[in-house]
Scaffold this motif. Structure first.
Motif, PDB file in Angstrom:
ATOM      1  N   LEU A 103     -18.259 -13.769 -51.997  1.00  0.00           N
ATOM      2  CA  LEU A 103     -18.355 -15.209 -52.453  1.00  0.00           C
ATOM      3  C   LEU A 103     -18.887 -14.847 -53.684  1.00  0.00           C
ATOM      4  N   GLY A 104     -18.698 -14.473 -54.962  1.00  0.00           N
ATOM      5  CA  GLY A 104     -19.418 -14.878 -55.986  1.00  0.00           C
ATOM      6  C   GLY A 104     -20.257 -16.017 -56.600  1.00  0.00           C
ATOM      7  N   VAL A 105     -21.212 -15.468 -57.828  1.00  0.00           N
ATOM      8  CA  VAL A 105     -22.220 -16.673 -58.256  1.00  0.00           C
ATOM      9  C   VAL A 105     -22.003 -16.741 -59.071  1.00  0.00           C
ATOM     10  N   HIS A 106     -21.319 -17.592 -60.017  1.00  0.00           N
ATOM     11  CA  HIS A 106     -20.974 -17.059 -61.428  1.00  0.00           C
ATOM     12  C   HIS A 106     -21.717 -18.898 -62.415  1.00  0.00           C
ATOM     13  N   PRO A 107     -22.347 -18.985 -63.407  1.00  0.00           N
ATOM     14  CA  PRO A 107     -22.499 -19.994 -63.870  1.00  0.00           C
ATOM     15  C   PRO A 107     -22.363 -20.509 -65.517  1.00  0.00           C
ATOM     16  N   SER A 108     -20.313 -21.630 -64.237  1.00  0.00           N
ATOM     17  CA  SER A 108     -20.090 -22.129 -65.391  1.00  0.00           C
ATOM     18  C   SER A 108     -19.206 -22.651 -64.462  1.00  0.00           C
ATOM     19  N   LEU A 109     -18.704 -23.326 -65.097  1.00  0.00           N
ATOM     20  CA  LEU A 109     -17.997 -24.143 -64.706  1.00  0.00           C
ATOM     21  C   LEU A 109     -16.081 -23.782 -64.489  1.00  0.00           C
ATOM     22  N   LEU A 110     -15.892 -22.897 -63.885  1.00  0.00           N
ATOM     23  CA  LEU A 110     -14.573 -21.962 -63.951  1.00  0.00           C
ATOM     24  C   LEU A 110     -13.579 -22.694 -63.948  1.00  0.00           C
ATOM     25  N   ALA A 130     -23.626 -27.276 -68.358  1.00  0.00           N
ATOM     26  CA  ALA A 130     -23.081 -26.504 -67.857  1.00  0.00           C
ATOM     27  C   ALA A 130     -22.690 -26.219 -66.728  1.00  0.00           C
ATOM     28  N   GLY A 131     -22.205 -25.780 -65.863  1.00  0.00           N
ATOM     29  CA  GLY A 131     -22.322 -25.958 -64.948  1.00  0.00           C
ATOM     30  C   GLY A 131     -22.174 -23.947 -63.610  1.00  0.00           C
ATOM     31  N   THR A 132     -22.200 -24.212 -62.382  1.00  0.00           N
ATOM     32  CA  THR A 132     -22.238 -23.411 -61.745  1.00  0.00           C
ATOM     33  C   THR A 132     -21.161 -23.428 -60.600  1.00  0.00           C
ATOM     34  N   THR A 133     -20.460 -21.983 -60.537  1.00  0.00           N
ATOM     35  CA  THR A 133     -19.324 -21.956 -59.081  1.00  0.00           C
ATOM     36  C   THR A 133     -19.379 -21.098 -58.416  1.00  0.00           C
ATOM     37  N   ILE A 134     -19.596 -21.486 -56.787  1.00  0.00           N
ATOM     38  CA  ILE A 134     -19.245 -20.477 -56.103  1.00  0.00           C
ATOM     39  C   ILE A 134     -18.032 -20.205 -55.774  1.00  0.00           C
ATOM     40  N   PHE A 135     -17.418 -18.808 -55.879  1.00  0.00           N
ATOM     41  CA  PHE A 135     -15.992 -19.026 -55.105  1.00  0.00           C
ATOM     42  C   PHE A 135     -15.383 -17.236 -54.662  1.00  0.00           C
ATOM     43  N   LEU A 136     -14.214 -17.143 -54.063  1.00  0.00           N
ATOM     44  CA  LEU A 136     -14.093 -15.782 -53.432  1.00  0.00           C
ATOM     45  C   LEU A 136     -13.707 -15.298 -54.769  1.00  0.00           C
ATOM     46  N   LEU A 137     -14.545 -13.876 -54.751  1.00  0.00           N
ATOM     47  CA  LEU A 137     -13.804 -12.897 -55.753  1.00  0.00           C
ATOM     48  C   LEU A 137     -13.016 -12.114 -54.839  1.00  0.00           C
ATOM     49  N   ASP A 138     -11.808 -11.697 -55.834  1.00  0.00           N
ATOM     50  CA  ASP A 138     -11.021 -10.833 -55.565  1.00  0.00           C
ATOM     51  C   ASP A 138     -11.023  -9.585 -57.169  1.00  0.00           C
ATOM     52  N   GLU A 139     -10.077  -8.867 -56.860  1.00  0.00           N
ATOM     53  CA  GLU A 139     -10.106  -7.487 -58.225  1.00  0.00           C
ATOM     54  C   GLU A 139      -9.625  -8.150 -59.314  1.00  0.00           C
ATOM     55  N   LYS A 140      -9.540  -9.321 -59.875  1.00  0.00           N
ATOM     56  CA  LYS A 140      -9.936  -9.457 -61.207  1.00  0.00           C
ATOM     57  C   LYS A 140     -11.217 -10.026 -61.624  1.00  0.00           C
ATOM     58  N   VAL A 141     -12.072 -10.631 -62.831  1.00  0.00           N
ATOM     59  CA  VAL A 141     -12.541 -10.573 -63.449  1.00  0.00           C
ATOM     60  C   VAL A 141     -13.371 -12.538 -63.400  1.00  0.00           C
ATOM     61  N   ASP A 142     -14.132 -13.188 -62.248  1.00  0.00           N
ATOM     62  CA  ASP A 142     -14.068 -14.008 -62.511  1.00  0.00           C
ATOM     63  C   ASP A 142     -12.905 -15.598 -62.295  1.00  0.00           C
ATOM     64  N   HIS A 143     -12.123 -14.579 -61.256  1.00  0.00           N
ATOM     65  CA  HIS A 143     -10.933 -15.230 -61.229  1.00  0.00           C
ATOM     66  C   HIS A 143     -10.765 -15.839 -59.315  1.00  0.00           C
ATOM     67  N   GLY A 144     -11.270 -15.823 -59.092  1.00  0.00           N
ATOM     68  CA  GLY A 144     -10.906 -15.874 -57.224  1.00  0.00           C
ATOM     69  C   GLY A 144     -11.151 -17.421 -56.226  1.00  0.00           C
ATOM     70  N   ARG A 145     -10.358 -17.620 -55.940  1.00  0.00           N
ATOM     71  CA  ARG A 145     -10.369 -19.862 -55.164  1.00  0.00           C
ATOM     72  C   ARG A 145     -12.061 -19.866 -55.243  1.00  0.00           C
TER      73      ARG A 145
END
Length: 201
Positions: A103-110, A130-145
């Motif tokens: 799981l990735g944590v990214h401080p934006s609204l992906l 501004a916001g934050t997103t919890i997402f599933l990491l994949d091979e691309k940067v900040d790209h997952g579901r």
């Protein structure tokens, strides 16, 4: 919850502290090596390492992601990873190690503001929120579901204030999201690539 936490700076340390305070203590913390800091170049541990010490959590500090490090991680036997401002791009073979992924944590609204400077860019753009997103990491940067998102107003906050606020928001969102995700109650939603924007250093 059997997980490994990846993170390095204050943003990661705030999240790790909150998780631990809520009883969600990781099996191990992966962070960058200690570095020279300040005018006197004193070797200093990263903030996430200091939190790990407080909770007696095993610490791993690889300079690079090597096959040996992957074997060490495999031995930890985590069900999933949490990655928050680790400052290294994780290869696919590392992301694929735990049964439930990372799981990735990214401080934006992906998909808005992908990349390394989303907080600074939100301020420079004059964004209202501004916001934050919890997402599933994949091979691309900040790209997952995407699993979960929340936002806060930017107005009146400088970078340090907004970064702290977003770290605290991220931690709270993780605490709420992780149990539901473990129980299979959350559907991961693909990002809308037509809405993607990217930040610069």
């Amino acid at each position: 919850m059997k997980y490994v936490f990846f993170g390095t700076p204050d943003f990661a340390a705030i999240i790790l502290e909150k998780l631990c305070a809520c009883g969600l203590i990781p099996l191990a913390v992966v962070t960058n090596p200690d570095r020279p800091f300040g005018r006197k170049k004193i070797i200093t541990p990263p903030p996430a390492k200091r939190v790990a010490h407080e909770y007696n959590i095993p610490i791993l500090q690889p300079e690079t992601i090597t096959p040996g490090f992957l074997e060490e991680l495999r031995g930890v036997a985590a069900d999933f990873f949490i990655v928050a401002a680790y400052a290294k791009i994780l290869p696919a073979d590392l992301i694929g190690l735990p049964p439930r992924g990372a799981l990735g944590v990214h401080p934006s609204l992906l998909p808005k503001l992908r990349g390394t400077t989303p907080i600074q860019t939100a301020i420079l753009n004059g964004d209202k929120n501004a916001g934050t997103t919890i997402f599933l990491l994949d091979e691309k940067v900040d790209h997952g579901r995407i699993l979960a998102q929340e936002s806060i107003p930017v107005a009146g906050k400088n970078y340090i204030e907004l970064a702290r606020a977003l770290a605290e928001l991220s931690a709270e969102l993780l605490v709420k999201t992780l149990p539901r995700w473990e129980r299979g109650e959350l559907a991961a939603v693909p990002q809308d690539e037509t809405q993607a924007t990217f930040t610069k250093k």
